[in-house]
Design a protein around this motif. Structure first.
Motif, mmCIF file in Angstrom:
data_model
loop_
_atom_site.group_PDB
_atom_site.id
_atom_site.type_symbol
_atom_site.label_atom_id
_atom_site.label_comp_id
_atom_site.label_asym_id
_atom_site.label_seq_id
_atom_site.Cartn_x
_atom_site.Cartn_y
_atom_site.Cartn_z
ATOM 1 N N LEU A 243 0.864 -1.183 0.000
ATOM 2 C CA LEU A 243 0.000 0.000 0.000
ATOM 3 C C LEU A 243 0.895 1.226 0.000
ATOM 4 C CD1 LEU A 243 -2.700 1.537 0.292
ATOM 5 C CD2 LEU A 243 -2.504 1.211 2.770
ATOM 6 N N ALA A 244 0.693 2.120 -0.969
ATOM 7 C CA ALA A 244 1.485 3.341 -1.077
ATOM 8 C C ALA A 244 0.556 4.545 -1.085
ATOM 9 C CB ALA A 244 2.334 3.326 -2.348
ATOM 10 N N ALA A 245 0.999 5.625 -0.442
ATOM 11 C CA ALA A 245 0.176 6.825 -0.335
ATOM 12 C C ALA A 245 1.051 8.056 -0.500
ATOM 13 C CB ALA A 245 -0.537 6.876 1.022
ATOM 14 N N VAL A 246 0.470 9.114 -1.045
ATOM 15 C CA VAL A 246 1.224 10.353 -1.220
ATOM 16 C C VAL A 246 1.359 11.119 0.089
ATOM 17 C CG1 VAL A 246 0.551 10.589 -3.644
ATOM 18 C CG2 VAL A 246 -0.821 11.677 -1.867
ATOM 19 N N SER A 247 0.546 10.763 1.080
ATOM 20 C CA SER A 247 0.580 11.476 2.351
ATOM 21 C C SER A 247 0.967 10.506 3.470
ATOM 22 C CB SER A 247 -0.785 12.123 2.628
ATOM 23 O OG SER A 247 -0.686 13.032 3.693
ATOM 24 N N ALA A 248 0.682 10.904 4.694
ATOM 25 C CA ALA A 248 1.168 10.170 5.863
ATOM 26 C C ALA A 248 0.271 8.997 6.231
ATOM 27 C CB ALA A 248 1.255 11.118 7.061
ATOM 28 N N PRO A 249 0.835 7.967 6.840
ATOM 29 C CA PRO A 249 0.016 6.911 7.434
ATOM 30 C C PRO A 249 -0.305 7.273 8.881
ATOM 31 C CG PRO A 249 2.298 6.273 7.569
ATOM 32 C CD PRO A 249 2.272 7.632 6.913
ATOM 33 N N SER A 250 -1.313 6.626 9.422
ATOM 34 C CA SER A 250 -1.613 6.783 10.842
ATOM 35 C C SER A 250 -0.877 5.703 11.637
ATOM 36 C CB SER A 250 -3.120 6.659 11.082
ATOM 37 O OG SER A 250 -3.553 5.333 10.801
ATOM 38 N N THR A 251 -0.856 5.862 12.953
ATOM 39 C CA THR A 251 -0.197 4.864 13.795
ATOM 40 C C THR A 251 -0.884 3.510 13.668
ATOM 41 O OG1 THR A 251 -1.560 5.580 15.677
ATOM 42 C CG2 THR A 251 0.651 6.544 15.469
ATOM 43 N N LEU A 252 -2.226 3.505 13.620
ATOM 44 C CA LEU A 252 -2.955 2.241 13.497
ATOM 45 C C LEU A 252 -2.724 1.595 12.137
ATOM 46 C CD1 LEU A 252 -6.423 2.786 15.237
ATOM 47 C CD2 LEU A 252 -4.604 1.212 15.904
ATOM 48 N N ALA A 253 -2.577 2.410 11.096
ATOM 49 C CA ALA A 253 -2.294 1.866 9.775
ATOM 50 C C ALA A 253 -0.955 1.143 9.780
ATOM 51 C CB ALA A 253 -2.301 2.976 8.728
ATOM 52 N N ALA A 254 0.063 1.780 10.365
ATOM 53 C CA ALA A 254 1.384 1.162 10.426
ATOM 54 C C ALA A 254 1.356 -0.097 11.290
ATOM 55 C CB ALA A 254 2.396 2.165 10.967
ATOM 56 N N GLU A 255 0.612 -0.040 12.383
ATOM 57 C CA GLU A 255 0.505 -1.211 13.262
ATOM 58 C C GLU A 255 -0.157 -2.379 12.535
ATOM 59 O OE1 GLU A 255 -2.283 -2.418 17.027
ATOM 60 O OE2 GLU A 255 -1.275 -0.465 17.131
ATOM 61 N N LEU A 256 -1.253 -2.095 11.822
ATOM 62 C CA LEU A 256 -1.965 -3.153 11.121
ATOM 63 C C LEU A 256 -1.134 -3.704 9.963
ATOM 64 C CD1 LEU A 256 -4.626 -4.747 10.956
ATOM 65 C CD2 LEU A 256 -5.435 -3.034 9.328
ATOM 66 N N ALA A 257 -0.450 -2.828 9.238
ATOM 67 C CA ALA A 257 0.390 -3.273 8.134
ATOM 68 C C ALA A 257 1.497 -4.197 8.631
ATOM 69 C CB ALA A 257 0.986 -2.073 7.403
ATOM 70 N N GLY A 258 2.095 -3.836 9.763
ATOM 71 C CA GLY A 258 3.125 -4.694 10.337
ATOM 72 C C GLY A 258 2.575 -6.031 10.768
ATOM 73 N N GLU A 259 1.394 -6.019 11.368
ATOM 74 C CA GLU A 259 0.747 -7.251 11.813
ATOM 75 C C GLU A 259 0.413 -8.157 10.638
ATOM 76 O OE1 GLU A 259 -3.675 -8.321 13.506
ATOM 77 O OE2 GLU A 259 -2.645 -6.592 14.375
#
Length: 284
Positions: A243-259
């Motif tokens: 998943l790629a985005a032009v703007s920032a991820p949220s903390t939960l997004a990063a947590e879920l992506a890692g999981e």
């Protein structure tokens, strides 16, 4: 059905005009992005379908949106879980066809319509009204962590411009989000626009489901805004490893992506980017 865009007369005020003798305010036409409600009704054949969700969306690709929504919410596993899906006239005149009627296939359980898990969504939020974070941490049927795809950072850097080139309605209105599905070589597979970024993603995933392309192994989902928890979850539910985005991820997004074992890229602009999770898939 409504229109993806509409022309309106506006008062244009320009305080930076160098000619002080010219009028600072003039009437001119402007094009606005369409926004209308879409009700998704779900049930079995021979029975009245009950309203499950109402989302504010840009008209167009309604069946993809409905199928994508049901799939990313974990209510169906593939398009084969749906017997029929069709646009229907709404209850109010004039008929705007802002209702999608979904008939589930035999053996597919009907979704619960518990008010505590309300599915009303606005243009900006796809998980509003859920009872808790646990309720939206839907488990994907796909193990994206085992997807060994690799992609070059130079190919990633080209995606924002390629997605922007596919945004035809944004070109006229300046008011839409976009989501694009790309091969790891940077080739655009499909792109969708909507006033709601979650709707744009659902339209892409719904299209892929109806084309029987799930899981989307070896693909990249590029979004024009930020990478939120909901978009990360939707990508995971479709088996998308990146998943790629032009703007920032949220903390939960990063947590879920890692999981999930996903690669999450943010601030993808020009020649720079931040890789928050799954950096082993990106080669320099």
């Amino acid at each position: 059905m409504g229109r993806a865009s509409d022309r309106r007369s506006v008062l244009r005020i320009d305080l930076s005009a160098p000619d002080r003798d010219a009028p600072a305010a003039v009437r001119r036409p402007d094009t606005l992005a369409g926004e209308e409600p879409l009700e998704i009704r779900v049930g079995r054949a021979g029975q009245a379908r009950r309203p499950l969700a109402v989302t504010m969306r840009t008209p167009g690709d309604e069946l993809d949106l409905a199928i994508g929504f049901l799939l990313t919410e974990g209510l169906i596993r593939s398009a084969r879980d749906v017997s029929t899906a069709q646009l229907c006239a709404g209850d109010n005149a004039p008929n705007t066809y802002n209702v999608v009627d979904v008939v589930l296939a035999d053996g597919v359980p009907e979704p619960e319509t518990d008010p505590a898990r309300a599915f009303y969504t606005t243009s900006s939020c796809g998980v509003c009204g859920k009872a808790s974070i646990d309720a939206v941490r839907t488990r994907s049927p796909y193990d994206v962590a085992t997807d060994r795809v690799e992609l070059a950072a130079t190919d990633l850097a080209r995606l924002p411009d390629r997605l922007r080139a596919a945004q035809r309605t944004f070109e006229r209105t300046g008011g839409l989000h976009a989501a694009g599905l790309f091969s790891t070589g940077g080739e655009l597979v499909v792109a969708r626009e909507d006033v709601g970024r979650h709707n744009a993603v659902d339209k892409v995933i719904g299209w892929a489901a109806r084309q029987e392309r799930l899981p989307l192994t070896g693909h990249v989902l590029m979004v024009s805004g930020r990478a939120s928890f909901e978009l990360t979850q939707k990508a995971w539910m479709a088996g998308i490893p990146v998943l790629a985005a032009v703007s920032a991820p949220s903390t939960l997004a990063a947590e879920l992506a890692g999981e999930a074992g996903m690669t999450l890229v943010g601030f993808l602009r020009g020649q720079t980017m931040n890789v928050y999770t799954g950096a082993e898939r990106v080669t320099c």
